[in-house]
Enzyme design. Structure first.
Site, PDB file in Angstrom:
ATOM      1  CB  SER A 252      -0.878   0.005   1.245  1.00  0.00           C
ATOM      2  OG  SER A 252      -0.071   0.303   2.367  1.00  0.00           O
ATOM      3  CE  LYS A 253      -1.048   6.663  -2.973  1.00  0.00           C
ATOM      4  NZ  LYS A 253      -0.229   7.083  -4.095  1.00  0.00           N
ATOM      5  NE  ARG A 254       0.323   0.854   6.054  1.00  0.00           N
ATOM      6  CZ  ARG A 254       0.789  -0.330   6.398  1.00  0.00           C
ATOM      7  NH1 ARG A 254       1.820  -0.437   7.208  1.00  0.00           N
ATOM      8  NH2 ARG A 254       0.223  -1.433   5.946  1.00  0.00           N
ATOM      9  N   GLY A 256       5.540   2.852  -0.067  1.00  0.00           N
ATOM     10  CA  GLY A 256       5.868   3.425  -1.374  1.00  0.00           C
ATOM     11  C   GLY A 256       4.590   3.159  -2.139  1.00  0.00           C
TER      12      GLY A 256
END
Ligand code: GLU
Length: 501
Positions: A252-254, A256
């Site tokens: 996920s965004k966390r 990258g």
């Protein structure tokens, strides 16, 4: 002679192109290229509510950017048109009828509400829920009544026993058919379900190897049963592991971004992304080597060197690898990328001379190239090249510019630089060298304040290189402004001190 290899990437266009999808596609492409086979792109858009054109565009653009050109599929066409499943409904319908006639499928009129209620009851009794085959032996008159106001779905009649498949990574995997349920193959709106459309297309398109994410492993026994029911040959399967974040959770965004396009937009290079994605789960056999050209990857690739455990996405490693390719890349190409990033960020050239702006950006690229991981980092770390006012980080300002003597040294530097006819790396360096000799202090005592005054930063490219790019006018204006701010800060410090007396 063995069949000619035909593989496919079959994404559902329901969002951005995920790194996992890009890697699945890459493995298929490399496998096809290595075996002189054919790589097909098929868009699985039978879920009309979730599929959209923007996502189709993201898939086509993402694959093209990575250089994964498809031999058959949208845009390029091919002998098995159309390559969008939504345009192939009559084909699936015809095969669904065939199963119905062979009594290997049956119509089911149970509504979602009825199914939900029976499922709840069965769970309340502590039983596992599977479709209870209520419609399997529906009397004709009951069917007629139901058909008046309901459209049926078509369910596949799962036979007793077990189903095995050979996975090229895992060997034989066996499933008990009792776990499979009489799954739906055609929905009441006439659309096929994924498992059914996928099997029909893989057969009609002559697919020899199905290489896809292992999140589909549980679908595969259902597909194997369908191949058998339709008297189709079963292709070979390879289920490749998922890509997870470092903490072993879904990417996920966390960790990258999970979206391929985000990397392209930040100025990652496709050859770096290709190399990185190929190395995720695939071991080349050369454990020390990380950098591989496309040709080397094709040459060495084999599915039995693909790991079975999940791959871990490591942004630091990707950054390192992209940095390597950036240093290898041509300045003009990096300048093009920088120009498009600046445009997207709304940073405009100061004048109306596009050639001067390009030249300026090329100089910035040259100075920053040795120290960046991706092109957008030039803007993130080097905003001072593109904005007129420099922002000072308060601790840096205090430490470097409020140091005793810093203001006087900035004044001296300003005076000497203003006298220069040509502001070049050499002339700036000789100004600093002679000032430090005259005053008997280390050159660093001039260099640090000058850097902070003109860029707001403690680090960056070589100071003289950076100043040469900024040019005389901007250097002088920035030093003057820094001096002003030092004086203001000192005055307020003194004011504060006298007040507190
Ligand atoms: N449309 C499926 C997906 O995007 C394809 C799975 C397959 O390759 O069979 O996950």
């Amino acid at each position: 002679m063995a069949d000619k290899v035909r593989v496919r990437f079959a994404p559902s266009p329901t969002g951005f192109l995920h790194l996992g999808g890009a890697r699945t596609s890459l493995f298929n492409w490399v496998f096809a290229r290595k075996s002189n086979g054919t790589f097909i792109l098929r868009i699985e858009d039978t879920d009309a509510a979730r599929s959209n054109e923007e996502s189709v565009r993201a898939i086509l653009e993402g694959l093209s950017w990575l250089g994964l050109c498809w031999d058959e599929g949208p845009v390029v066409s091919g002998p098995h048109e159309p390559y969008f499943q939504s345009e192939r409904r009559p084909i699936y319908h015809q095969y669904a009828r065939r199963l119905l006639q062979k009594r290997l499928a049956y119509q089911c009129y149970c509504s979602p509400e009825e199914l939900a209620q029976r499922k709840e009851e069965s769970l309340a009794h502590g039983d596992n829920w599977r479709y209870d085959r209520r419609c399997l032996s529906l009397a004709e008159e009951n069917r007629e009544v139901l058909a008046r106001d309901r459209k049926p779905v078509l369910r596949f009649l799962v036979p007793d026993g077990e189903t095995s498949l050979v996975d090229m990574l895992r060997g034989t995997v066996t499933f008990q058919n009792t776990e499979l349920d009489d799954f739906v193959i055609e929905k009441s709106d006439g659309f096929p379900t994924y498992n059914f459309a996928c099997v029909v297309d893989d057969v009609l398109m002559g697919i020899t190897h199905v290489i896809r994410g292992d999140d589909h492993l549980s679908n595969t026994p259902r597909q194997v049963l369908l191949y058998q029911a339709l008297d189709f040959p079963v292709p070979r399967f390879a289920h490749i592991p998922m890509i997870l974040g470092k903490d072993k959770t879904r990417l996920s965004k966390r960790h990258g971004s999970p979206s391929l396009a985000d990397y392209r937009d930040k100025g990652y290079l496709p050859e770096a992304m290709f190399n990185y994605l190929a190395r995720l789960s695939w071991a080349s056999g050369e454990e020390e080597q990380e950098i591989f050209s496309r040709e080397e990857i094709i040459d060495r690739f084999s599915l039995d060197r693909v790991a079975r455990h999940a791959a871990v996405f490591d942004l630091d490693k990707l950054n390192w690898m992209n940095g390597y390719y950036i240093r290898e890349a041509d300045e003009e190409r990096l300048t093009d990328l920088l120009l498009s990033i600046l445009k997207r960020e709304g940073i405009k050239p100061p004048g109306d001379q596009p050639d001067d702006w390009r030249k300026y950006c090329r100089q910035v690229v040259r100075a920053m190239k040795p120290r960046i991981h991706y092109v957008a980092q030039i803007v993130e770390d080097g905003r001072y090249f593109f904005e007129e006012t420099v922002d000072y980080d308060p601790p840096v300002f205090r430490k470097v510019l409020l140091e005793p003597g810093a203001r006087e040294r900035l004044e001296k530097s300003r005076e000497r630089i203003s006298e220069l006819e040509n502001v070049t790396i050499e002339s700036l360096e000789s100004v600093v060298r002679s000032l430090s000799e005259e005053q008997g202090v280390a050159a660093a005592k001039f260099i640090h304040p000058l850097r902070v005054a003109t860029s707001g930063k403690k680090g960056g490219p070589g100071l003289f290189e950076m100043l040469e790019i900024l040019g005389k006018d901007r250097i002088l204006i920035r030093i003057a402004r820094a001096i002003e701010q030092i004086l203001t800060a000192k005055l307020s410090e003194e004011g504060g001190a006298s007040l507190s007396l």
